[in-house]
Every structure is written in C-alpha cells, then in structure tokens.
Design a protein around this motif. Structure first.
Motif, mmCIF file in Angstrom:
data_model
loop_
_atom_site.group_PDB
_atom_site.id
_atom_site.type_symbol
_atom_site.label_atom_id
_atom_site.label_comp_id
_atom_site.label_asym_id
_atom_site.label_seq_id
_atom_site.Cartn_x
_atom_site.Cartn_y
_atom_site.Cartn_z
ATOM 1 N N PHE A 1 0.831 -1.196 0.000
ATOM 2 C CA PHE A 1 0.000 0.000 0.000
ATOM 3 C C PHE A 1 0.873 1.257 0.000
ATOM 4 O O PHE A 1 0.462 2.321 0.437
ATOM 5 N N GLY A 2 2.083 1.105 -0.438
ATOM 6 C CA GLY A 2 2.991 2.247 -0.532
ATOM 7 C C GLY A 2 3.552 2.719 0.795
ATOM 8 O O GLY A 2 4.049 3.830 0.893
ATOM 9 N N GLY A 3 3.462 1.889 1.827
ATOM 10 C CA GLY A 3 4.019 2.235 3.125
ATOM 11 C C GLY A 3 3.120 3.116 3.976
ATOM 12 O O GLY A 3 3.475 3.459 5.093
ATOM 13 N N ARG A 4 1.948 3.500 3.471
ATOM 14 C CA ARG A 4 0.997 4.294 4.268
ATOM 15 C C ARG A 4 0.201 3.363 5.174
ATOM 16 O O ARG A 4 -0.115 2.248 4.796
ATOM 17 N N CYS A 5 -0.145 3.823 6.335
ATOM 18 C CA CYS A 5 -0.935 3.024 7.277
ATOM 19 C C CYS A 5 -2.366 2.939 6.763
ATOM 20 O O CYS A 5 -3.097 3.934 6.761
ATOM 21 N N LYS A 6 -2.787 1.744 6.333
ATOM 22 C CA LYS A 6 -4.131 1.564 5.773
ATOM 23 C C LYS A 6 -5.221 1.911 6.776
ATOM 24 O O LYS A 6 -6.291 2.387 6.393
ATOM 25 N N ALA A 7 -4.976 1.687 8.037
ATOM 26 C CA ALA A 7 -5.977 1.970 9.066
ATOM 27 C C ALA A 7 -6.362 3.448 9.101
ATOM 28 O O ALA A 7 -7.445 3.801 9.545
ATOM 29 N N LEU A 8 -5.483 4.307 8.617
ATOM 30 C CA LEU A 8 -5.712 5.750 8.677
ATOM 31 C C LEU A 8 -6.220 6.342 7.372
ATOM 32 O O LEU A 8 -6.381 7.564 7.264
ATOM 33 N N VAL A 9 -6.500 5.504 6.392
ATOM 34 C CA VAL A 9 -7.064 5.985 5.138
ATOM 35 C C VAL A 9 -8.469 6.511 5.418
ATOM 36 O O VAL A 9 -9.251 5.882 6.124
ATOM 37 N N ARG A 10 -8.782 7.653 4.867
ATOM 38 C CA ARG A 10 -10.098 8.270 5.082
ATOM 39 C C ARG A 10 -11.053 7.856 3.975
ATOM 40 O O ARG A 10 -10.682 7.761 2.817
ATOM 41 N N LEU A 11 -12.305 7.599 4.388
ATOM 42 C CA LEU A 11 -13.311 7.146 3.434
ATOM 43 C C LEU A 11 -14.687 7.555 3.888
ATOM 44 O O LEU A 11 -14.887 8.027 4.989
ATOM 45 N N GLY A 12 -15.650 7.348 3.036
ATOM 46 C CA GLY A 12 -17.051 7.547 3.391
ATOM 47 C C GLY A 12 -17.478 8.998 3.416
ATOM 48 O O GLY A 12 -16.663 9.909 3.317
#
Length: 147
Positions: free
Chosen positions: A19-30
């Motif tokens: 995922f390019g080293g970004r923390c997936k848990a912190l991806v913003r959505l919705g």
C-alpha cells in the motif's frame, strides 16, 4: 447488572508494503471522512465493545495516537508496540502481535484487523459470544462462498 468489559484489539502494526508504506488503518473514506479503523471502531462501539487496544509498530504508533488519542468517543484506547526482532526485516504475524498486547487485555476480547470492515452485525454476534463465555476470546471469520 454491570456491563462486562469487552475489548476490541486492533492490529495496526503492519508495514503496508503493498500500500505504498501508508498506514491503511488511517485511510479516510465515506461521507463523513472517517478513517478505516475509526469506522470499524464506531461499529464496535455500537455492537457493545467498551475498550480498545491498538497494536502498533514504531512507525504507526505516533500517527495512530494523533488520530485516536487515549479516548475514542468515550471509550478508552490503549496502545502497545509489536517489536520486530533485529534479525528480521518484517514483524511476525498475528500471534506475535497479540502477544504484544498481553498486558493490556484482561478479559473477553476479539482480535480485529485495523484495515477491515466487519460490519456491525458481525461485531454484535462477537460481543454476544463474548458476553456468554467467561473470559472468552475470538477472531471473526467468514465462509468464502459468502464473500
């Protein structure tokens, strides 16, 4: 009757290399721009969980603490670090992550991936299971044909 302590343990120590080293848990959505893990935590709260433990890494700890602090919508949040041994490039897996949280979990708990959405109905089923089993623990799973 006093509410039983139900802990949702979120694994957020992964390096997210795909995922390019970004923390997936912190991806913003919705529509409300929640983080992926924040959305799951809201569902866990609705389902009856009243304690959160986040397993982080040296890399993810600060961003996670900046996002969630020590309280998420009235629910205590505690953190631990899954250390990667010097002789390894990547951390060990789920069992090692959970072992990292052993001092923060003292009763019924569920283990959740920080980058997955389980759905409030699944989390309610897990909470019910934990409420019915003394010091229970579980990890959700799904039949592949239902995915």
């Amino acid at each position: 009757m006093e509410n039983k302590r139900l802990t949702a343990v979120y694994m957020a120590a992964g390096i997210s290399s795909r995922f390019g080293g970004r923390c997936k848990a912190l991806v913003r959505l919705g529509p409300n721009n929640e983080t992926l893990m924040g959305f799951s935590m809201k569902q866990a709260k609705e389902a009856g969980f009243n304690n959160f433990v986040i397993i982080a890494s040296d890399k993810t700890l600060e961003p996670l603490k900046n996002e969630y602090g020590d309280n998420f919508e009235g629910i205590s949040v505690n953190y631990c670090i899954q250390k990667t041994p010097a002789y390894r490039e990547k951390p060990f897996g789920t069992s090692h992550a959970l072992f990292s949280a052993k001092d923060l979990v003292d009763g019924a708990f569920v283990v959740l991936n920080s980058d997955d959405i389980y759905g409030v109905n699944t989390l309610k089923a897990l909470a019910n299971h934990l409420n019915e089993n003394e010091d229970g623990h579980c990890l959700p799973g799904y039949k592949l044909k239902n995915c």
